[in-house]
Design an enzyme around this catalytic site. Structure first.
Site, PDB file in Angstrom:
ATOM      1  N   THR A  89      56.978  65.795  27.767  1.00 32.67           N
ATOM      2  CA  THR A  89      56.146  65.198  26.731  1.00 32.67           C
ATOM      3  C   THR A  89      54.723  65.362  27.246  1.00 32.67           C
ATOM      4  OG1 THR A  89      57.917  63.721  26.078  1.00 32.67           O
ATOM      5  CG2 THR A  89      55.702  62.950  25.599  1.00 32.67           C
ATOM      6  N   GLY A 101      57.567  61.740  30.460  1.00 31.85           N
ATOM      7  CA  GLY A 101      58.573  61.439  31.470  1.00 31.85           C
ATOM      8  C   GLY A 101      59.893  60.941  30.939  1.00 31.85           C
ATOM      9  N   SER A 154      62.079  55.780  20.781  1.00 34.88           N
ATOM     10  CA  SER A 154      61.297  56.576  21.724  1.00 34.88           C
ATOM     11  C   SER A 154      60.949  55.746  22.949  1.00 34.88           C
ATOM     12  CB  SER A 154      59.999  57.043  21.043  1.00 34.88           C
ATOM     13  OG  SER A 154      59.129  57.650  21.980  1.00 34.88           O
ATOM     14  N   ASP A 183      67.521  61.714  20.557  1.00 34.02           N
ATOM     15  CA  ASP A 183      67.060  60.374  20.900  1.00 34.02           C
ATOM     16  C   ASP A 183      67.719  59.296  20.047  1.00 34.02           C
ATOM     17  OD1 ASP A 183      65.514  60.958  23.045  1.00 34.02           O
ATOM     18  OD2 ASP A 183      63.586  60.723  22.058  1.00 34.02           O
TER      19      ASP A 183
END
Length: 572
Positions: free
Chosen positions: A370, A461, A441, A412
């Site tokens: 990310t 991360g 998230s 996710d």
């Protein structure tokens, strides 16, 4: 103007000036930008020098990162923008998280025998949610910036067209994902040159992405979500076997949400609300830790308490958090100091709590690839923004003719309840996919403010984002500066698996030994004999700070990233 009126205005001017409210603090002596790539930082500074504010700079930085960091983020992904408007004193959270396509039901991610299909969840068209980042660029520029969108996007268009040198992380990441990337004709068209994969030092040009950005610049929201770009996205997804619709693509909108805010050790911490899990977990962890003077403790005891707070917050993340537009989240409880006190009471100061002793069912009541950037301008406006395509190069799918690398954020979601995702994080019904729902998230853009200092921070991360931001907040609370915070050694625990992971050399050997004696399963890179892995370095923190007492700005890009850049630009 008549002479008498002019004289009256001159006479009244000092009185009018005295009547204006004086700022409590001086304005910053300039601006600061920290991002994961020097070209993005330079683009942000360019916008500020052209008369833009932090929000214009954010659009420029974000869009350039979308060009130069396809490994981490892009127009085919999403993100969170935490904004502070200095004039009004208001904070706002712009949620540009991707949304689930209607066709992406949980059954789509199971094999014929009912097992979880991880390849479909992570690679190709079914892995991708409807992108949110283009809508965020339009929204932030139009509502908060002062420059035209076309001007803020100009650096990204130029760099996509003219190219930039491939860096080591880009080249190495491509080789890790090469098999998936080269499944798709559109991806091969972008990344291969005469059949050769990108190598460090190559000039990487993306003319199709430049054209897509140009359509966004001229057409705004419709320049991406309708018309030529949308048609090509839909065709590319369908050709790869997916099933997006024109209606759900055109319907995508960002959402403005109220940020979370709480106090810790003399600081006001403003951070991300759901569908980020990071802000809730950050508040929970810091409120658990609040009574202890962590700075005064021996290092092993400090790490032990911090890890126990991490363990409890991640347990709650697993069961309670999801898209607030779809599920009821017990926010009052999770954010309550009283709830934190109850969790704190269960911590043994001398012994680790095995994760299986914490309830494994509800009780009553992003790969590391990310990217993050932080901005503070000379007016005091602030931006903390984290954006992503999830894993390395997202889904690997570029619909032909777009240059847009699609995300793999569907992983996710809790696609199969109780089955860990690519980061080993589990979820249940609160984070199950539904049409238009935003997946949970870990991105945790954060702004801290005390009477003497302002700090803006965040990092990529995956699930480690939350704990790295926690360590950054604790670092600022301990009096560290931006460079020291960005360089802090990192460790992480996420309830399940019940492992305390560390970077290489993050903790001294005697501290590791003491933690193991307390019952922690400490995973140190290079030491483990059971085949488990922990990477040598984590994250890519970018942070800026304004020392109000000295009226001094500092900016820092993570020393782990050789292509990052942090710049302080004095007021002109």
């Amino acid at each position: 103007m008549s002479r008498s009126i002019a004289i009256l205005v001159l006479l009244l001017a000092p009185l009018l000036a005295m009547a204006q409210p004086k700022p409590t603090h001086p304005l910053p002596p300039g601006a600061a930008v920290a991002s994961a790539h020097q070209l993005a930082t330079d683009a942000g500074i360019e916008m500020l020098r052209q008369g833009g504010n932090a929000f214009d700079a954010a659009v420029a930085v974000s869009s350039v990162l979308s060009v130069v960091e396809p490994i981490s983020s892009g127009l085919g992904g999403g993100g969170f923008f935490l904004l502070h408007d200095a004039r009004s004193g208001q904070d706002v959270f712009v949620d540009a998280r991707e949304t689930a396509p209607k066709a992406a039901t949980p059954a789509r991610y199971l094999t014929a025998d009912g097992e979880f299909d991880r390849d479909r969840a992570e690679n190709g068209p079914w892995a991708a949610g409807i992108p949110g980042l283009p809508a965020a660029l339009v929204h932030v520029a139009g509502k908060y910036g002062r420059l035209p969108l076309a001007k803020s996007l100009a650096p990204a268009i130029r760099i996509a067209r003219e190219g930039f040198p491939v860096y080591a992380r880009f080249a190495n990441g491509y080789m890790q994902r090469r098999e998936v990337m080269e499944r798709y004709p559109g991806t091969r068209e972008v990344f291969l040159r005469n059949g050769r994969a990108p190598k460090e030092g190559d000039l990487f040009r993306q003319p199709e992405l430049a054209a897509t950005l140009a359509r966004l610049a001229s057409g705004g929201h419709d320049g991406f979500y309708r018309g030529t770009t949308a048609q090509r996205l839909l065709a590319g997804v369908a050709a790869a076997g997916g099933a997006w619709t024109a209606e759900e693509l055109a319907a995508y909108q960002v959402k403005e949400r109220a940020p979370l805010a709480f106090d810790y050790d003399g600081w006001r911490v403003v951070t991300a609300p759901p569908p980020s899990s990071g802000g809730v977990a950050l508040a929970e962890m810091l409120q658990i830790l609040a009574p202890w003077d962590l700075k005064a403790l021996p290092e092993a005891e400090r790490v032990h308490l911090v890890v126990e707070a991490m363990r409890r917050a991640f347990r709650d993340r697993t069961f309670y958090l999801g898209d607030p537009d779809f599920v009821r989240i017990p926010m009052r409880t999770l954010m309550s100091p009283d709830y934190a006190a109850g969790l704190r009471a269960g911590i043994n100061p001398d012994k680790a709590t095995p994760s299986d002793l914490l309830a494994g069912k509800p009780t009553p009541l992003e790969d590391e690839e990310t990217t993050h950037f932080s901005i503070l301008d000379a007016e005091g406006n602030r931006v903390s923004a984290t954006q992503t395509v999830n894993l390395l190069f997202g889904s690997g799918l570029v619909p032909s003719g777009t240059g847009v690398l699609l995300n793999n954020e569907m992983d996710d979601f809790a696609l199969k309840p109780g089955t860990p995702n690519a980061f080993g994080v589990m979820g249940f019904d609160a984070n199950a996919p539904e049409p238009g729902k935003r997946m949970l998230s870990s991105m945790t853009p954060t702004i801290m403010e005390s009477p003497g200092k302002v700090a803006v921070l965040g990092t990529p991360g995956g699930s480690r984002i939350i704990t790295m931001v926690l360590l950054g907040v604790l670092g600022y609370a301990d009096g560290l500066d931006a460079a020291q915070v960005a360089a802090l050694p990192r460790y992480h625990h996420q309830w399940e698996p019940d492992v305390l992971g560390t970077e290489r050399n993050a903790l001294p050997a005697d501290v590791v030994a003491r933690l193991r004696a307390m019952g922690h399963d400490v995973l140190v890179p290079g030491e483990d004999s059971a085949g488990r892995r922990s990477s040598d370095s984590w994250g890519n923190m970018n942070t800026v700070e304004w020392d109000r007492a000295a009226n001094r700005l500092r900016a820092a890009s993570d020393p782990r990233n050789p292509v990052g850049k942090a710049t302080v630009a004095p007021a002109r």
